[in-house]
Every structure is written in structure tokens, then in C-alpha cells.
Design a protein around this motif. Structure first.
Motif, PDB file in Angstrom:
ATOM      1  N   LEU A 142       7.359   6.527  11.261  1.00 10.91           N
ATOM      2  CA  LEU A 142       8.148   6.457   9.848  1.00 10.91           C
ATOM      3  C   LEU A 142       9.009   5.466  10.226  1.00 10.91           C
ATOM      4  O   LEU A 142       9.300   4.393   9.214  1.00 10.91           O
ATOM      5  N   VAL A 143       9.889   5.288  11.170  1.00 11.51           N
ATOM      6  CA  VAL A 143      11.006   4.073  11.289  1.00 11.51           C
ATOM      7  C   VAL A 143      10.387   2.619  11.244  1.00 11.51           C
ATOM      8  O   VAL A 143      10.832   1.825  10.916  1.00 11.51           O
ATOM      9  N   PRO A 144       9.285   2.376  12.293  1.00 16.03           N
ATOM     10  CA  PRO A 144       8.926   1.060  12.514  1.00 16.03           C
ATOM     11  C   PRO A 144       8.112   0.501  11.166  1.00 16.03           C
ATOM     12  O   PRO A 144       8.221  -0.484  10.743  1.00 16.03           O
ATOM     13  N   LEU A 145       7.524   1.578  10.635  1.00 15.27           N
ATOM     14  CA  LEU A 145       6.716   1.088   9.261  1.00 15.27           C
ATOM     15  C   LEU A 145       7.761   0.948   8.179  1.00 15.27           C
ATOM     16  O   LEU A 145       7.532   0.302   7.514  1.00 15.27           O
ATOM     17  N   TYR A 146       8.816   1.704   8.128  1.00 19.72           N
ATOM     18  CA  TYR A 146       9.859   1.537   6.955  1.00 19.72           C
ATOM     19  C   TYR A 146      10.404   0.281   7.357  1.00 19.72           C
ATOM     20  O   TYR A 146      10.675  -0.830   6.437  1.00 19.72           O
ATOM     21  N   GLU A 187       0.888  -1.170   0.038  1.00 21.08           N
ATOM     22  CA  GLU A 187       0.074   0.180  -0.077  1.00 21.08           C
ATOM     23  C   GLU A 187       0.834   1.455  -0.008  1.00 21.08           C
ATOM     24  O   GLU A 187       2.110   0.974   0.381  1.00 21.08           O
ATOM     25  N   GLU A 188       0.029   2.293  -0.249  1.00 20.90           N
ATOM     26  CA  GLU A 188       1.072   3.485  -0.313  1.00 20.90           C
ATOM     27  C   GLU A 188       1.655   3.559   0.971  1.00 20.90           C
ATOM     28  O   GLU A 188       1.042   3.634   2.189  1.00 20.90           O
ATOM     29  N   PHE A 189       3.216   4.073   1.333  1.00 23.05           N
ATOM     30  CA  PHE A 189       3.473   4.246   2.434  1.00 23.05           C
ATOM     31  C   PHE A 189       2.800   5.253   3.467  1.00 23.05           C
ATOM     32  O   PHE A 189       2.467   6.371   3.460  1.00 23.05           O
ATOM     33  N   PRO A 190       2.365   4.486   4.451  1.00 27.03           N
ATOM     34  CA  PRO A 190       1.287   5.231   5.380  1.00 27.03           C
ATOM     35  C   PRO A 190       1.907   6.092   6.492  1.00 27.03           C
ATOM     36  O   PRO A 190       1.054   6.773   7.279  1.00 27.03           O
ATOM     37  N   ALA A 191       3.297   6.428   6.650  1.00 25.72           N
ATOM     38  CA  ALA A 191       3.818   6.819   7.805  1.00 25.72           C
ATOM     39  C   ALA A 191       3.450   8.588   7.687  1.00 25.72           C
ATOM     40  O   ALA A 191       3.246   9.060   6.739  1.00 25.72           O
ATOM     41  N   ILE A 242       2.606  13.819   5.008  1.00 27.43           N
ATOM     42  CA  ILE A 242       3.322  12.721   4.492  1.00 27.43           C
ATOM     43  C   ILE A 242       4.919  13.160   4.471  1.00 27.43           C
ATOM     44  O   ILE A 242       5.051  14.274   4.263  1.00 27.43           O
ATOM     45  N   ALA A 243       5.799  12.290   4.606  1.00 25.27           N
ATOM     46  CA  ALA A 243       7.188  12.854   4.905  1.00 25.27           C
ATOM     47  C   ALA A 243       7.827  13.336   3.717  1.00 25.27           C
ATOM     48  O   ALA A 243       8.597  14.196   3.944  1.00 25.27           O
ATOM     49  N   TRP A 244       7.250  12.950   2.512  1.00 19.00           N
ATOM     50  CA  TRP A 244       8.074  13.437   1.190  1.00 19.00           C
ATOM     51  C   TRP A 244       7.340  14.805   0.737  1.00 19.00           C
ATOM     52  O   TRP A 244       7.751  15.298  -0.349  1.00 19.00           O
ATOM     53  N   ASP A 245       6.614  15.464   1.645  1.00 18.41           N
ATOM     54  CA  ASP A 245       6.276  16.977   1.316  1.00 18.41           C
ATOM     55  C   ASP A 245       7.079  17.765   2.060  1.00 18.41           C
ATOM     56  O   ASP A 245       6.724  19.127   1.964  1.00 18.41           O
ATOM     57  N   MET A 246       8.283  17.786   2.562  1.00 19.67           N
ATOM     58  CA  MET A 246       9.151  18.429   3.152  1.00 19.67           C
ATOM     59  C   MET A 246       9.586  19.616   2.144  1.00 19.67           C
ATOM     60  O   MET A 246       9.879  19.258   1.112  1.00 19.67           O
ATOM     61  N   LEU A 247       9.636  20.674   2.568  1.00 19.78           N
ATOM     62  CA  LEU A 247      10.237  21.785   1.682  1.00 19.78           C
ATOM     63  C   LEU A 247      11.574  21.610   1.326  1.00 19.78           C
ATOM     64  O   LEU A 247      12.441  21.434   2.247  1.00 19.78           O
TER      65      LEU A 247
END
Length: 283
Positions: free
Chosen positions: A161-165, A97-101, A129-134
Motif C-alpha cells: 500500500l505505502v510504496p504504491l500510494y 489505473e484502479e489503485f492496485p494495492a 483491496i484496502a477499502w473493503d475493510m469492515l
């Protein structure tokens, strides 16, 4: 992102192997992003359905092998076009599934700068979501570029983030072990040489997680530097330069040649505005 059209190259390589009476001695992993999404209904837009249909026209050339799909509707609808054409089914894997962190910036004044365009929900900031960082933030914080230090970053501290990764990485390794590739450190021990292909019909964020684990790098680097267009195909293959020790290298990333041939423009989904004044692209 459309890097190169490898379809002709692959055909010629396979043809050469067949003429010489030998087979490709590589393990292939294909990662195919879903078509243009209707996120609200977790399905495809009409454009996404056109994209998925065009992808299916290359089904035989893809040589998909064993197919696996995300449990989410937009990925399964994309896969259905290709699977129907091949007369195949795909096993659904929840971890595709899309990474849910999600990052909770309410816990950190620092992260309010990193995710400076966050909307409010009542008196709290919405989860991110993590990859929206500026870019002005993550590029100046070297921990996000480091394959180990990202785990101790402020974004990691304020998220799951870490446990899901680690869970996704473990599931990927379990699957690869079934094909004879066992993770040892940052490489794979080859218990049984494989010439099989596995295909994942999934999403942008999870693809970056899978690649970052295969390559032992920070997922933030891929999340923030790749833009894999809907229905794009990414391909990695095994290399065994030392007997019994394998690593994976990319032959193509974000290939949308199936769209280019039909003059179907790539969807803008997964990208941000090319110029700040272009409000139609900003999201």
C-alpha cells in the motif's frame, strides 16, 4: 453519491466572468469515474454505455481542458464518448489505473477480523483491496484516520500500500508541476498561475488516493466514507489566499446530475448493502 447539481452554477459563473471581460483564475481538476463496469471483461455493461453517453451530452459544459485516462478498458470506453463529442484525445497515464494495492491477511490474525468476509482460495485467504475493510474494525482503530499513522497500520504492513500510494502521489505532483503548482509540504507553491482544467477518466479507488494526497489526509477515510457512482464527476479547484501558496477544495463530489436529468438510476457499483438482509446488494 449525488451531492449537488452544479452545472447551472458553473454556467452562470462563467457567463458573469465573460460579461465582465475576465476569466476564471483557478486551476480545475475533474475526476470522472468510469461507467457501470463489467469487471470480468474490463469493459462497460449496457447500462454503463448508457451512462457514458449521457455524460457525453454535458461535454461542452464540463470544459474538460487537457484529458488524461486510465489504461484500463472500462475507463477508456467511458472517456471515448466524451472525447469523440469534443473531437479530443486523451493521454493514457498508467498510474491512473484502479489503485492496485492488495492486502494479504494471511500474514495477520488481526486483519482476519478487519476483512472478516474474505473467501478462501485453497488453504489460503484471497488477497483483499484496502477499502473493503469492515466498519466495526477501521472505525475503532484511530491509526486509519490519521494522515501519517495509516502508513504504520497493520493493513499497510501486510501490503504494498505505502510504496504504491507514494508512487501515485509523486506522479500527480509531477503533473501538477507542469501546470505551475509545485508541492511543498502539504500545500502547493504557485510558480505560474494557471487557469487550465485537467480531466482524469479513472476509477473510485484511485480518485480517493488523489484526493487524499491533495488534502493531506488518510486515504482510508475517503475509501470508507465516499461512494462515487459510475460516471460521477468530482471537481476540485485551486485557492490562493496567500500569494504564491495554493490549496485545493472540492466544488462537487460524485455529481450524477447528467443521469438524474435522464431518469437513469445510479449504478450500485462501489456501494455495499444498505441493510444486511438485502442479499441482492451484499458483495
Amino acid at each position: 453519491m449525488n451531492c449537488y447539481n452544479f452545472r447551472g452554477q458553473v454556467r452562470e459563473t462563467v457567463k458573469a466572468y465573460e460579461e465582465e471581460g475576465r476569466e476564471e483564475r483557478i486551476m480545475r481538476i475533474l475526476m470522472i469515474r468510469h461507467g457501470d463496469p463489467d469487471y470480468i471483461h474490463d469493459t462497460l455493461t449496457e447500462k454503463g454505455r448508457r451512462e457514458a453517453a449521457l455524460l457525453s451530452e454535458t461535454a461542452e459544459d464540463l470544459r474538460t481542458g487537457d484529458c488524461y485516462q486510465s489504461p484500463l478498458g472500462r475507463a477508456q470506453e467511458t472517456a471515448a464518448y466524451t472525447l469523440k463529442r469534443l473531437g479530443k484525445t486523451a493521454e493514457t497515464l498508467d498510474w491512473l489505473e484502479e489503485f492496485p494495492a492488495k492486502v494479504d491477511i494471511n500474514q495477520s490474525e488481526e486483519l482476519k477480523k478487519a476483512y472478516g468476509d474474505t473467501r478462501m482460495e485453497g488453504d489460503r485467504y484471497a488477497m483483499r483491496i484496502a477499502w473493503d475493510m469492515l466498519p466495526a474494525y477501521w472505525t475503532e482503530h484511530p491509526e486509519y484516520l490519521d494522515r501519517r499513522l495509516w502508513r504504520d497500520s497493520e493493513a499497510a504492513r501486510c501490503s504494498d500500500l505505502v510504496p504504491l500510494y507514494d508512487s501515485v502521489a509523486s506522479k500527480l505532483d509531477e503533473l501538477l508541476a507542469r501546470y505551475g503548482y509545485v508541492r511543498e509540504g502539504c500545500h502547493y507553491r504557485v510558480e505560474t498561475e494557471s487557469t487550465q482544467t485537467i480531466t482524469f477518466f479513472c476509477h473510485f479507488g484511485i480518485t480517493c488516493v488523489l484526493l487524499s494526497h491533495l488534502w493531506s489526509m488518510s486515504p482510508f477515510v475517503l475509501w470508507h466514507t465516499l461512494a462515487l457512482a459510475p460516471t460521477s464527476v468530482s471537481e476540485v479547484v485551486s485557492e490562493e489566499r496567500e500569494r504564491g501558496i495554493a490549496s485545493f477544495r472540492a466544488l462537487r463530489l460524485g455529481d450524477i446530475s447528467h443521469l438524474n436529468r435522464a431518469n437513469e438510476p445510479a449504478s450500485f457499483s462501489a456501494r455495499f448493502c444498505e441493510t444486511f438482509e438485502n442479499e441482492g446488494q451484499r458483495h
